[in-house]
Design a protein around this motif. Structure first.
Motif, PDB file in Angstrom:
ATOM      1  N   TYR A   1       0.820  -1.224   0.000  1.00 42.68           N
ATOM      2  CA  TYR A   1       0.000   0.000   0.000  1.00 42.68           C
ATOM      3  C   TYR A   1       0.848   1.267   0.000  1.00 42.68           C
ATOM      4  CZ  TYR A   1      -3.514   3.419   1.462  1.00 42.68           C
ATOM      5  OH  TYR A   1      -4.327   4.519   1.544  1.00 42.68           O
ATOM      6  N   PRO A   2       1.825   1.424   0.920  1.00 49.43           N
ATOM      7  CA  PRO A   2       2.651   2.639   0.836  1.00 49.43           C
ATOM      8  C   PRO A   2       3.442   2.733  -0.465  1.00 49.43           C
ATOM      9  CG  PRO A   2       3.476   1.148   2.535  1.00 49.43           C
ATOM     10  CD  PRO A   2       2.143   0.633   2.114  1.00 49.43           C
ATOM     11  N   PHE A   3       3.904   1.600  -1.002  1.00 48.09           N
ATOM     12  CA  PHE A   3       4.596   1.623  -2.295  1.00 48.09           C
ATOM     13  C   PHE A   3       3.658   2.118  -3.388  1.00 48.09           C
ATOM     14  CE2 PHE A   3       5.413  -0.558  -6.346  1.00 48.09           C
ATOM     15  CZ  PHE A   3       6.702  -0.122  -6.613  1.00 48.09           C
ATOM     16  N   TYR A   4       2.444   1.622  -3.389  1.00 48.46           N
ATOM     17  CA  TYR A   4       1.460   2.031  -4.388  1.00 48.46           C
ATOM     18  C   TYR A   4       1.207   3.529  -4.322  1.00 48.46           C
ATOM     19  CZ  TYR A   4      -2.974   2.073  -6.971  1.00 48.46           C
ATOM     20  OH  TYR A   4      -3.970   2.350  -7.875  1.00 48.46           O
ATOM     21  N   LEU A   5       1.159   4.079  -3.116  1.00 53.12           N
ATOM     22  CA  LEU A   5       0.860   5.499  -2.945  1.00 53.12           C
ATOM     23  C   LEU A   5       1.984   6.399  -3.455  1.00 53.12           C
ATOM     24  CD1 LEU A   5      -0.702   5.520   0.644  1.00 53.12           C
ATOM     25  CD2 LEU A   5      -1.927   5.774  -1.516  1.00 53.12           C
ATOM     26  N   VAL A   6       3.236   6.039  -3.182  1.00 54.74           N
ATOM     27  CA  VAL A   6       4.340   6.963  -3.453  1.00 54.74           C
ATOM     28  C   VAL A   6       5.064   6.699  -4.760  1.00 54.74           C
ATOM     29  CG1 VAL A   6       4.735   7.315  -0.977  1.00 54.74           C
ATOM     30  CG2 VAL A   6       6.066   5.575  -2.203  1.00 54.74           C
ATOM     31  N   HIS A   7       4.868   5.528  -5.369  1.00 47.53           N
ATOM     32  CA  HIS A   7       5.767   5.133  -6.451  1.00 47.53           C
ATOM     33  C   HIS A   7       5.648   6.022  -7.684  1.00 47.53           C
ATOM     34  CE1 HIS A   7       2.247   3.217  -8.391  1.00 47.53           C
ATOM     35  NE2 HIS A   7       2.957   3.326  -9.502  1.00 47.53           N
ATOM     36  N   GLU A   8       4.457   6.530  -7.993  1.00 45.15           N
ATOM     37  CA  GLU A   8       4.289   7.225  -9.270  1.00 45.15           C
ATOM     38  C   GLU A   8       4.978   8.585  -9.265  1.00 45.15           C
ATOM     39  OE1 GLU A   8       0.875   8.399 -12.567  1.00 45.15           O
ATOM     40  OE2 GLU A   8       0.280   8.151 -10.468  1.00 45.15           O
ATOM     41  N   HIS A   9       4.497   9.522  -8.464  1.00 44.67           N
ATOM     42  CA  HIS A   9       5.011  10.888  -8.521  1.00 44.67           C
ATOM     43  C   HIS A   9       6.449  10.981  -8.026  1.00 44.67           C
ATOM     44  CE1 HIS A   9       1.220  11.898  -9.909  1.00 44.67           C
ATOM     45  NE2 HIS A   9       0.698  12.567  -8.893  1.00 44.67           N
ATOM     46  N   LEU A  10       6.744  10.328  -6.897  1.00 40.02           N
ATOM     47  CA  LEU A  10       8.116  10.369  -6.412  1.00 40.02           C
ATOM     48  C   LEU A  10       9.040   9.576  -7.333  1.00 40.02           C
ATOM     49  CD1 LEU A  10       7.662  10.121  -2.546  1.00 40.02           C
ATOM     50  CD2 LEU A  10       7.887  12.140  -3.987  1.00 40.02           C
ATOM     51  N   GLY A  11       8.473   8.572  -7.996  1.00 40.64           N
ATOM     52  CA  GLY A  11       9.261   7.824  -8.979  1.00 40.64           C
ATOM     53  C   GLY A  11       9.714   8.698 -10.131  1.00 40.64           C
ATOM     54  N   TRP A  12       8.865   9.639 -10.550  1.00 42.48           N
ATOM     55  CA  TRP A  12       9.272  10.565 -11.616  1.00 42.48           C
ATOM     56  C   TRP A  12      10.517  11.350 -11.200  1.00 42.48           C
ATOM     57  CZ3 TRP A  12       3.846  13.237 -12.179  1.00 42.48           C
ATOM     58  CH2 TRP A  12       2.936  12.318 -12.736  1.00 42.48           C
TER      59      TRP A  12
ATOM     60  N   LEU B   1      15.330   1.964 -13.973  1.00 39.70           N
ATOM     61  CA  LEU B   1      14.037   1.352 -13.651  1.00 39.70           C
ATOM     62  C   LEU B   1      14.149   0.486 -12.403  1.00 39.70           C
ATOM     63  CD1 LEU B   1      11.082   0.741 -14.529  1.00 39.70           C
ATOM     64  CD2 LEU B   1      12.001  -1.188 -15.822  1.00 39.70           C
ATOM     65  N   GLY B   2      15.152  -0.390 -12.371  1.00 42.25           N
ATOM     66  CA  GLY B   2      15.319  -1.266 -11.213  1.00 42.25           C
ATOM     67  C   GLY B   2      15.640  -0.510  -9.945  1.00 42.25           C
ATOM     68  N   LEU B   3      16.524   0.485 -10.040  1.00 39.30           N
ATOM     69  CA  LEU B   3      16.885   1.276  -8.862  1.00 39.30           C
ATOM     70  C   LEU B   3      15.697   2.082  -8.344  1.00 39.30           C
ATOM     71  CD1 LEU B   3      20.431   2.575  -9.869  1.00 39.30           C
ATOM     72  CD2 LEU B   3      19.883   1.080  -7.925  1.00 39.30           C
ATOM     73  N   THR B   4      14.901   2.615  -9.255  1.00 38.72           N
ATOM     74  CA  THR B   4      13.739   3.399  -8.830  1.00 38.72           C
ATOM     75  C   THR B   4      12.748   2.528  -8.069  1.00 38.72           C
ATOM     76  OG1 THR B   4      13.986   4.888 -10.719  1.00 38.72           O
ATOM     77  CG2 THR B   4      11.851   4.876  -9.610  1.00 38.72           C
ATOM     78  N   ILE B   5      12.467   1.342  -8.588  1.00 36.75           N
ATOM     79  CA  ILE B   5      11.556   0.429  -7.889  1.00 36.75           C
ATOM     80  C   ILE B   5      12.121   0.058  -6.523  1.00 36.75           C
ATOM     81  CG2 ILE B   5      10.587  -1.902  -7.920  1.00 36.75           C
ATOM     82  CD1 ILE B   5      10.270  -1.588 -10.951  1.00 36.75           C
ATOM     83  N   ALA B   6      13.431  -0.222  -6.476  1.00 39.75           N
ATOM     84  CA  ALA B   6      14.055  -0.587  -5.201  1.00 39.75           C
ATOM     85  C   ALA B   6      13.978   0.562  -4.196  1.00 39.75           C
ATOM     86  CB  ALA B   6      15.506  -0.993  -5.434  1.00 39.75           C
TER      87      ALA B   6
ATOM     88  N   ALA C   1       8.753   2.769   0.984  1.00 38.56           N
ATOM     89  CA  ALA C   1       7.532   2.130   1.497  1.00 38.56           C
ATOM     90  C   ALA C   1       7.801   1.432   2.820  1.00 38.56           C
ATOM     91  CB  ALA C   1       7.003   1.136   0.466  1.00 38.56           C
ATOM     92  N   TRP C   2       8.970   0.809   2.943  1.00 40.74           N
ATOM     93  CA  TRP C   2       9.330   0.146   4.201  1.00 40.74           C
ATOM     94  C   TRP C   2       9.425   1.171   5.331  1.00 40.74           C
ATOM     95  CZ3 TRP C   2      13.577   0.361   7.532  1.00 40.74           C
ATOM     96  CH2 TRP C   2      13.640  -0.660   8.486  1.00 40.74           C
ATOM     97  N   LEU C   3      10.034   2.321   5.050  1.00 43.70           N
ATOM     98  CA  LEU C   3      10.129   3.372   6.060  1.00 43.70           C
ATOM     99  C   LEU C   3       8.746   3.880   6.464  1.00 43.70           C
ATOM    100  CD1 LEU C   3      13.163   5.458   4.741  1.00 43.70           C
ATOM    101  CD2 LEU C   3      13.108   3.991   6.771  1.00 43.70           C
ATOM    102  N   LEU C   4       7.871   4.066   5.490  1.00 43.82           N
ATOM    103  CA  LEU C   4       6.516   4.511   5.802  1.00 43.82           C
ATOM    104  C   LEU C   4       5.784   3.476   6.650  1.00 43.82           C
ATOM    105  CD1 LEU C   4       5.395   6.097   2.406  1.00 43.82           C
ATOM    106  CD2 LEU C   4       5.820   7.292   4.560  1.00 43.82           C
ATOM    107  N   HIS C   5       5.994   2.214   6.325  1.00 47.20           N
ATOM    108  CA  HIS C   5       5.342   1.160   7.106  1.00 47.20           C
ATOM    109  C   HIS C   5       5.859   1.150   8.542  1.00 47.20           C
ATOM    110  CE1 HIS C   5       3.641  -2.631   8.323  1.00 47.20           C
ATOM    111  NE2 HIS C   5       4.846  -3.142   8.501  1.00 47.20           N
ATOM    112  N   ARG C   6       7.185   1.223   8.687  1.00 52.92           N
ATOM    113  CA  ARG C   6       7.786   1.155  10.017  1.00 52.92           C
ATOM    114  C   ARG C   6       7.519   2.404  10.852  1.00 52.92           C
ATOM    115  NH1 ARG C   6      10.136  -3.279  12.359  1.00 52.92           N
ATOM    116  NH2 ARG C   6      11.634  -1.869  13.354  1.00 52.92           N
TER     117      ARG C   6
END
Length: 381
Positions: free
Chosen positions: A315-326, A344-349, A355-360
């Protein structure tokens, strides 16, 4: 988990089945970790679509169209948007499971506590990132940002801070319908089946009637996937029954129509990509099949603990990945000259790390506190 229950004769339902039951996994008490894996896969599909399967703002991050960055895979990435439909099927399964036997207040508290803390944090992160002077993207107005905190920006006509939040508006409407017609009166097998049948009928009537109010409430473009997930939960909870599988089959047949109607077009060089209707149907079918495998216990061996963490990141990955990914893509690819596939791989990682930080730091602290505040009596029940 034990094997699925044997089918019962059609038309015969035990009294226990028709009573509201406590929250449980139908065939054991352990977490369905395979669903966590499916959630993460669906989220990664959507990320590949946003990073390499479409034009628009992401082209500014790459400095050119993703078609030029990923000439062999961009067409495949374009199917990643169907991860949303898979999300909705999983959501139907999970909400029916988690809402079964819960009081309305407890159901509301669990959903709000699950959705809002990470969402608020994502709104803040994107707003701050887009306000940086070297970032070319700009966030929405202050007023619209405040509206976004409610998650109701789409119906009131405000601009969205997060591009993906349109799916949350669909989820909220699903929660409201399920709460009103199933959770409030008490979940029973008969009531859930009736809910699926009425919602399916309302879906086709809404499409035929072209009434805007009905379209907003019934959301015919997405309802079939939620219904399919509910039907698969009935299979999981009560076993193989023709009625349960009928709900799933009808939802798939109707749902694939909306998927094709929304995504297919004749070959045209002016479009980013061409999606085959056969592949669209196949991807939706694979999503249904994967959740069906969970429902039937076929993926019970996927019980690794790390999948729980993977599911928590979704869920946190889904929320932040698009805009911050840009922003990350632009910094890595255009700023540092890192090749496109490595970027591409580094951005996903990096987005998974965030997302892990947001979860924790956010979800694990705020979600329980918000749930207790909204439902103080939960600890006594």
């Amino acid at each position: 988990m034990t094997a699925p229950a044997l089918p019962r004769p059609r038309g015969k339902t035990s009294a226990a089945e028709e009573q509201p039951a406590p929250l449980q996994r139908a065939h054991g008490g352990s977490r369905l970790r395979a669903l966590d894996a499916l959630r993460l896969i669906a989220a990664l599909m959507v990320a590949l679509y946003h990073y390499g399967g479409r034009d628009g703002d992401v082209s500014r991050a790459w400095g050119t169209s993703p078609r030029h960055e990923f000439p062999t895979l961009s067409n495949a990435f374009a199917y990643g948007c169907l991860g949303v439909e898979i999300f909705f099927v999983i959501s139907g399964f999970v909400i029916c499971m988690s809402g079964w036997g819960r009081p309305l207040r407890s159901f509301f508290a669990s959903r709000a506590a699950r959705l809002y803390p990470a969402y608020w944090a994502a709104i803040l992160l994107v707003t701050v990132a887009f306000a940086l002077p070297w970032v070319t993207y700009k966030t929405v107005s202050f007023s619209d940002t405040l509206v976004n905190l409610t998650m109701l920006q789409q119906p009131v006509g405000a601009q969205r801070v997060l591009g993906v939040c349109w799916t949350l508006w669909a989820e909220l409407r699903f929660y409201a319908l399920f709460a009103l017609f199933v959770v409030l009166p008490g979940a029973t097998r008969r009531r859930v089946v009736l809910f699926c049948a009425v919602w399916t009928l309302a879906t086709v009537v809404t499409t035929a009637s072209h009434v805007e109010f009905l379209r907003v409430v019934v959301m015919p473009e997405y309802s079939s996937y939620f219904i399919g997930g509910i039907g698969l939960y009935l299979v999981h909870r009560f076993g193989n029954d023709l009625l349960h599988w009928g709900i799933v089959a009808v939802s798939f047949l109707v749902g694939q129509h909306y998927a094709v109607a929304g995504l297919w077009h004749a070959p045209n060089p002016h479009y980013f990509s061409y999606r085959s209707p056969y592949v669209i149907v196949a991807v939706v079918a694979l999503g249904y099949a994967a959740v069906a495998a969970v429902a039937l216990g076929r993926l019970n061996r996927m019980n690794w603990r790390w999948l729980t963490v993977a599911g928590a990141l979704t869920y946190p990955f889904y929320l932040v990945h698009e805009h911050l990914g840009w922003v990350v893509i632009g910094a890595l690819h255009r700023g540092l000259g890192i090749p496109s596939y490595a970027t591409l791989g580094l951005t996903i990682a990096l987005m998974l790390g965030l997302a892990w930080l947001l979860h924790r730091c956010v979800e694990r602290r705020l979600t329980p506190a918000l749930r207790r505040s909204l439902d103080p009596g939960a600890a006594r029940r």
